[in-house]
Design a protein around this motif. Structure first.
Motif, PDB file in Angstrom:
ATOM      1  N   ASP A 173       0.832  -1.213   0.000  1.00  0.00           N
ATOM      2  CA  ASP A 173       0.000   0.000   0.000  1.00  0.00           C
ATOM      3  C   ASP A 173       0.864   1.259   0.000  1.00  0.00           C
ATOM      4  O   ASP A 173       0.655   2.188   0.796  1.00  0.00           O
ATOM      5  CB  ASP A 173      -0.928   0.011   1.224  1.00  0.00           C
ATOM      6  CG  ASP A 173      -1.850  -1.199   1.266  1.00  0.00           C
ATOM      7  OD1 ASP A 173      -2.320  -1.623   0.192  1.00  0.00           O
ATOM      8  OD2 ASP A 173      -2.072  -1.728   2.367  1.00  0.00           O
ATOM      9  N   ALA A 174       1.815   1.285  -0.915  1.00  0.00           N
ATOM     10  CA  ALA A 174       2.783   2.384  -0.934  1.00  0.00           C
ATOM     11  C   ALA A 174       2.130   3.744  -1.136  1.00  0.00           C
ATOM     12  O   ALA A 174       2.635   4.759  -0.652  1.00  0.00           O
ATOM     13  CB  ALA A 174       3.822   2.128  -2.027  1.00  0.00           C
ATOM     14  N   GLY A 210       2.179   0.451   4.152  1.00  0.00           N
ATOM     15  CA  GLY A 210       2.443  -0.741   4.949  1.00  0.00           C
ATOM     16  C   GLY A 210       3.919  -1.068   5.060  1.00  0.00           C
ATOM     17  O   GLY A 210       4.797  -0.228   4.801  1.00  0.00           O
ATOM     18  N   ASP A 211       4.200  -2.299   5.447  1.00  0.00           N
ATOM     19  CA  ASP A 211       5.579  -2.749   5.649  1.00  0.00           C
ATOM     20  C   ASP A 211       6.315  -2.869   4.316  1.00  0.00           C
ATOM     21  O   ASP A 211       5.718  -3.104   3.270  1.00  0.00           O
ATOM     22  CB  ASP A 211       5.595  -4.127   6.319  1.00  0.00           C
ATOM     23  CG  ASP A 211       5.118  -4.066   7.763  1.00  0.00           C
ATOM     24  OD1 ASP A 211       5.262  -3.006   8.386  1.00  0.00           O
ATOM     25  OD2 ASP A 211       4.609  -5.096   8.247  1.00  0.00           O
ATOM     26  N   TRP A 212       7.634  -2.734   4.403  1.00  0.00           N
ATOM     27  CA  TRP A 212       8.494  -3.100   3.280  1.00  0.00           C
ATOM     28  C   TRP A 212       8.683  -4.607   3.336  1.00  0.00           C
ATOM     29  O   TRP A 212       9.077  -5.179   4.359  1.00  0.00           O
ATOM     30  CB  TRP A 212       9.842  -2.398   3.385  1.00  0.00           C
ATOM     31  CG  TRP A 212       9.850  -1.041   2.751  1.00  0.00           C
ATOM     32  CD1 TRP A 212       9.601   0.156   3.347  1.00  0.00           C
ATOM     33  CD2 TRP A 212      10.130  -0.760   1.374  1.00  0.00           C
ATOM     34  NE1 TRP A 212       9.690   1.173   2.449  1.00  0.00           N
ATOM     35  CE2 TRP A 212      10.021   0.653   1.217  1.00  0.00           C
ATOM     36  CE3 TRP A 212      10.454  -1.539   0.274  1.00  0.00           C
ATOM     37  CZ2 TRP A 212      10.231   1.274  -0.004  1.00  0.00           C
ATOM     38  CZ3 TRP A 212      10.661  -0.925  -0.947  1.00  0.00           C
ATOM     39  CH2 TRP A 212      10.548   0.470  -1.081  1.00  0.00           C
ATOM     40  N   LEU A 213       8.410  -5.272   2.218  1.00  0.00           N
ATOM     41  CA  LEU A 213       8.566  -6.720   2.111  1.00  0.00           C
ATOM     42  C   LEU A 213       9.642  -7.043   1.083  1.00  0.00           C
ATOM     43  O   LEU A 213       9.908  -6.239   0.185  1.00  0.00           O
ATOM     44  CB  LEU A 213       7.253  -7.380   1.699  1.00  0.00           C
ATOM     45  CG  LEU A 213       6.035  -7.107   2.579  1.00  0.00           C
ATOM     46  CD1 LEU A 213       4.803  -7.773   1.993  1.00  0.00           C
ATOM     47  CD2 LEU A 213       6.283  -7.603   4.004  1.00  0.00           C
ATOM     48  N   ALA A 214      10.246  -8.210   1.191  1.00  0.00           N
ATOM     49  CA  ALA A 214      11.288  -8.600   0.241  1.00  0.00           C
ATOM     50  C   ALA A 214      11.297 -10.112   0.084  1.00  0.00           C
ATOM     51  O   ALA A 214      10.972 -10.855   1.021  1.00  0.00           O
ATOM     52  CB  ALA A 214      12.666  -8.130   0.712  1.00  0.00           C
TER      53      ALA A 214
END
Length: 548
Positions: free
Chosen positions: A79-80, A86-90
């Motif tokens: 949800d940039a 939201g969180d940064w995911l990788a």
């Protein structure tokens, strides 16, 4: 009125740094994973399958060769565009950082120590190159909660057993071992201790880790002002002074002084008429020349590697000086040698090597790499050894990031794709994997009969399929079977059906006859057999047994 623009067709190509795997490549990998898992389980490790996606926060600051969390990994923010992103995911870049999260999250339900293995793909957003892809398989085993150096020694023993289990013969590999505590002691002697020197220490680690690829002078450049590679890209150095650089290099490049000392002692022994001692000292030197020796010599000289290992440990004791942490690291290396010898894993398979530091920043104690020592040719036809296929070490502070409490841990990661490439280079993989038996279709209206044949073959454990393309041209059916690598084709036309027989064509023998035999031999060696319908499975088994 203008014509509507056509939507462009997508390009049918893999993204840069990725590749597709077909047929035998996939089955060879699956077979290798089963063999490695069997060794891990014999050592008492349990399987774990964790998420392929982690939060960047959970992955932490230990990203490969980078300083910012959105580099080195494939990352995105949930949800940039929202008011509250939201969180940064990788995508996970290894299987170790996720383990730290899993253990911290479930530690109350897990045994202590916790011994787990995990297998699967990892992703790194790095510059691709020959044989270097952004997605690759890893096969890890780790012990969490065991502070003893015995856990590190056990991981090294298990790594050696895994290599031999998958087909890397003794003499074709060596497990190279070092200890980060020794390096920390050297850093201390070189004036690089303290939090304010963390950035310089990180550059030093990555520089040493590239010794095999860049050589001593390349490492010196990275310890100093920096280095420009062949493409013109410049890598900043650690900015160390000449004295500091020499202190680090004395630790890393221990080969030359030890080799020279052994050579001198051997010459003295020869002058004194002690040929037996001279031969042992020469053998100890040659034990680290693995890539340029015949396999028999590598095995022979490896039996004297204990001499080399002890000399390296003595050298490291001098290099660390009065550093307590450095001294502790050297003593741990000595203990590992003794424990591995007790478990039957002699110095033949192990080499103490100060150049092994591992590039990731989370290692805190023993570190190790498995290197294949047989010779291959590079893209320019020059001889070189195959190189590293596995690595790992102790990382006592990784779980602490989540729990606030120190949790000892050690483990290893095997690069499955690298191992497969090594076995291929040694000619130990059959890339022409046997395809399925193909039941041809001579009459569209009797598809049920053909499906019954396939069902019988499958129930007997034989890989089989009915030809599902256009059956009008029989030659195309045989071409299809050939393209699939099929060993056998089953043929039942109207006459065969009426007479209760089937024709079974041995495609492997047929190809051999067509390629090598004279006309007389071809007549005497039929590659097609007529058998009663109820003997279909028996005959197919017989043919497959001949070529199995």
């Amino acid at each position: 009125m203008s014509k509507p623009k056509k939507t462009p067709r997508p390009r049918a190509e893999t993204p840069k740094g990725f590749r597709d795997y077909f047929g035998s490549e996939v089955t060879h990998r699956a077979a290798m994973l089963r063999k490695i898992a069997a060794v891990y389980e014999r050592y008492g490790f349990d399987a774990l399958e964790s998420s392929g996606v982690e939060t960047v926060e959970a992955l932490g600051k230990f990203l490969p060769d980078v300083d910012r969390p959105n580099e080195g990994v494939f990352a995105w923010q949930e949800d940039a565009d929202a008011d509250k992103p939201g969180d940064w995911l990788a995508l996970r870049y290894d299987l170790t950082a996720p383990l730290a999260r899993v253990y911290a999250q479930h530690r109350n339900d897990l045994p202590n120590p916790y011994r787990r293995y995990a297998m699967g793909p990892v992703w790194r957003n790095e510059k691709p190159g020959p044989g270097r892809f952004r997605q690759f398989y890893q096969c890890d085993a780790d012990t969490v909660g065991a502070p003893s150096v015995a856990a590190d020694a056990e991981i090294c023993a298990m790594l050696a057993d895994c290599l031999e289990e998958v087909g890397i013969e003794r003499g074709d590999y060596v497990v190279r071992v070092n200890n980060r505590k020794v390096l920390n002691g050297v850093m201390e002697v070189a004036g690089l201790a303290g939090d304010d020197k963390a950035a310089e220490r990180g550059i030093v680690l990555r520089a040493i880790d590239k010794l095999d690829r860049l050589g001593p002078e390349g490492v010196r450049a990275l310890l100093g002002e920096g280095r420009k590679d062949e493409s013109g890209d410049f890598t900043d150095g650690a900015g160390l002074g000449k004295l500091e650089i020499e202190t680090v290099m004395d630790f890393v490049n221990s080969y030359e002084p030890i080799s020279n000392a052994l050579s001198k002692e051997a010459s003295n022994a020869e002058a004194e008429g002690d040929k037996e001692r001279a031969d042992k000292l020469h053998a100890a030197r040659y034990s680290v020349h693995g890539a340029f020796l015949e396999k028999g010599d590598r095995v022979h000289y490896g039996a004297y590697r204990h001499i080399w290992n002890q000399r390296v440990i003595d050298h490291l004791r001098r290099v660390v000086g009065d550093s307590p942490v450095g001294f502790q690291g050297v003593e741990e290396l000595q203990q590992m040698l003794e424990l591995l010898k007790a478990s039957g894993h002699s110095d033949c398979r192990l080499q103490i090597d100060p150049s092994v530091v591992r590039g990731l920043g989370y290692y805190t104690g023993p570190v190790f790499e498995a290197e294949l020592t047989f010779e291959i040719k590079d893209e320019k036809g020059r001889p070189r050894n195959f190189g590293s296929v596995a690595g790992g070490g102790r990382y006592d502070d990784l779980v602490k990031r989540f729990t606030g409490q120190a949790v000892p841990a050690t483990g290893v990661s095997i690069g499955v794709d690298r191992l497969l490439a090594a076995l291929h280079a040694k000619g130990r993989l059959d890339d022409t994997a046997q395809g399925p038996v193909v039941v041809t279709v001579m009459d569209r209206d009797r598809m049920a009969d053909y499906q019954a044949m396939v069902a019988e073959l499958r129930q007997a454990g034989i890989r089989a399929e009915v030809y599902l393309g256009n059956p009008k041209n029989f030659g195309n059916q045989l071409k299809y079977a050939d393209k699939r690598g099929s060993p056998v084709a089953v043929i039942e036309g109207g006459d065969e059906h009426a007479n209760g027989v089937v024709q079974i064509k041995d495609l492997i023998l047929g190809a051999q006859i067509a390629e090598n035999a004279t006309l007389e031999e071809w007549k005497d060696r039929p590659s097609q057999y007529e058998v009663p319908r109820d003997q279909l499975v028996v005959k197919v088994r017989e043919i497959l047994g001949l070529h199995g």
